[in-house]
Design a protein around this motif. Sequence first.
Motif, short mmCIF file in Angstrom:
data_model
loop_
_atom_site.label_atom_id
_atom_site.label_comp_id
_atom_site.label_asym_id
_atom_site.label_seq_id
_atom_site.Cartn_x
_atom_site.Cartn_y
_atom_site.Cartn_z
N PRO A 169 -2.45 5.81 1.59
CA PRO A 169 -2.52 4.37 1.89
C PRO A 169 -2.49 4.08 3.38
CG PRO A 169 -0.40 4.96 0.91
CD PRO A 169 -1.29 6.14 0.73
N ALA A 170 -2.01 5.03 4.19
CA ALA A 170 -2.02 4.84 5.65
C ALA A 170 -3.44 4.68 6.18
CB ALA A 170 -1.34 6.03 6.33
N ALA A 171 -4.45 5.08 5.40
CA ALA A 171 -5.84 4.89 5.82
C ALA A 171 -6.16 3.41 6.02
CB ALA A 171 -6.79 5.50 4.80
N GLY A 172 -5.38 2.53 5.44
CA GLY A 172 -5.60 1.10 5.62
C GLY A 172 -5.47 0.65 7.06
N VAL A 174 12.01 4.59 1.09
CA VAL A 174 11.77 5.95 1.60
C VAL A 174 10.39 6.44 1.15
CG1 VAL A 174 12.50 8.36 1.47
CG2 VAL A 174 14.20 6.56 1.81
N THR A 175 10.06 6.21 -0.12
CA THR A 175 8.76 6.63 -0.64
C THR A 175 7.63 5.94 0.10
OG1 THR A 175 9.69 7.01 -2.84
CG2 THR A 175 7.30 6.72 -2.69
N ALA A 176 7.77 4.65 0.33
CA ALA A 176 6.73 3.90 1.02
C ALA A 176 6.55 4.38 2.46
CB ALA A 176 7.07 2.41 1.01
N VAL A 177 7.64 4.64 3.15
CA VAL A 177 7.56 5.13 4.53
C VAL A 177 6.91 6.50 4.57
CG1 VAL A 177 8.92 5.87 6.52
CG2 VAL A 177 9.48 3.73 5.36
N MET A 178 7.23 7.33 3.59
CA MET A 178 6.59 8.65 3.52
C MET A 178 5.08 8.51 3.39
SD MET A 178 8.73 11.26 3.69
CE MET A 178 7.88 12.58 2.81
N LEU A 179 4.64 7.60 2.53
CA LEU A 179 3.21 7.44 2.30
C LEU A 179 2.50 6.79 3.48
CD1 LEU A 179 3.23 6.20 -1.43
CD2 LEU A 179 2.40 8.41 -0.58
N LEU A 180 3.15 5.83 4.11
CA LEU A 180 2.51 5.07 5.17
C LEU A 180 2.60 5.73 6.54
CD1 LEU A 180 3.51 1.37 4.39
CD2 LEU A 180 1.20 2.32 4.41
N LEU A 181 3.61 6.54 6.76
CA LEU A 181 3.85 7.04 8.13
C LEU A 181 4.07 8.54 8.18
CD1 LEU A 181 4.20 6.11 11.07
CD2 LEU A 181 6.64 5.90 10.62
N VAL A 182 5.06 9.05 7.48
CA VAL A 182 5.49 10.44 7.65
C VAL A 182 4.39 11.41 7.24
CG1 VAL A 182 7.18 12.18 6.99
CG2 VAL A 182 7.91 9.80 7.35
N LEU A 183 3.87 11.28 6.02
CA LEU A 183 2.83 12.19 5.56
C LEU A 183 1.57 12.09 6.41
CD1 LEU A 183 3.08 12.01 1.66
CD2 LEU A 183 3.64 13.94 3.14
N ASP A 184 1.23 10.88 6.80
CA ASP A 184 0.04 10.69 7.64
C ASP A 184 0.17 11.43 8.96
OD1 ASP A 184 -2.52 9.19 8.29
OD2 ASP A 184 -1.21 8.47 9.90
N GLN A 185 1.32 11.31 9.60
CA GLN A 185 1.52 11.99 10.88
C GLN A 185 1.61 13.50 10.71
OE1 GLN A 185 1.40 10.43 13.96
NE2 GLN A 185 0.69 8.81 12.60
N PHE A 186 2.21 13.95 9.63
CA PHE A 186 2.30 15.39 9.38
C PHE A 186 0.91 15.98 9.18
CE2 PHE A 186 2.40 18.86 6.24
CZ PHE A 186 3.19 19.78 6.94
N LEU A 187 0.08 15.32 8.39
CA LEU A 187 -1.28 15.82 8.15
C LEU A 187 -2.13 15.74 9.40
CD1 LEU A 187 -1.89 14.26 4.61
CD2 LEU A 187 -1.37 16.65 5.16
#
Length: 279
Positions: free
Chosen positions: A224-227, A195-208
Amino acid sequence: MSHLLDRAAGSTTAPERGSDRGPTLPHVLAAEWTKITSLRSTSWLAVATVVAAAGLAFGLGLFVRPGDAGSGASLAVTGHVLAQFGPLVLGVLVGTGEYATGTFRATFTAVPRRLPVLAGQAVVTAGWGAVTAAAAVGASLLVTSGQRAGAGFVVDAADAETVRLLAGYVLHQTGVALLGLAIGALLRRATGAFVTAVMLLLVLDQFLAANPGRFTDLLRALLPAAGARMVQGDAQVAALDATSFGPDLGAWGGGLVLLLWVIALLGAAAYRLRRHDLS
């Protein structure tokens, strides 16, 4: 794990040769590789990753028409959106597996220094991620060959953008696998780590991304989604930098952000492993 280490060492007397420091790093690497390749789930994750990457690339390729912007390489790497979950899941499972099954006690009895185990897991996870990513991008190139020909897209090995996209795909998937491992080794619970990894890679990125601004754009650039910039075309990266209030990272800058996250989280996991209890 302990019996794998003994077998990798080639003799039941290996712990005596290494005294109380346990098996050497090559023996730990051999044990970790045996462990990861002996699991049926590893093979299924590899297959699912390749199928997801090729399937999404093929599906999106159905909408490509002559004159569209893009290239053969950009079409082949579009499947990274789904394919990244395979390496992520594997990394999390490797990082949390010892704690979920309770075998960590035997493992760290066999390897008292502990840190070689984490190092071995990082090496084999990176290797699995890189090989699977290479197979995924190869399959994507294969299934989209007809679509590329129809749209006039070419894959030119002498073109810098093509090389970057294909190499960036492998590096991105490998980085995601290591990110999953680092979070898993730090949190030691598969559900929480995933869940934490998905939040960092996808959810937070899309929210921002949906709430642009100086602060949110800066935060997004540091996730980390910037990768994923490594698998975006030059024009797409340039447009992103031009419309963002955040730093102009470019393609490789996004990869560097992902790398720094992996290093920081692996460092935190190593500190917890070395300095705290194993509960």
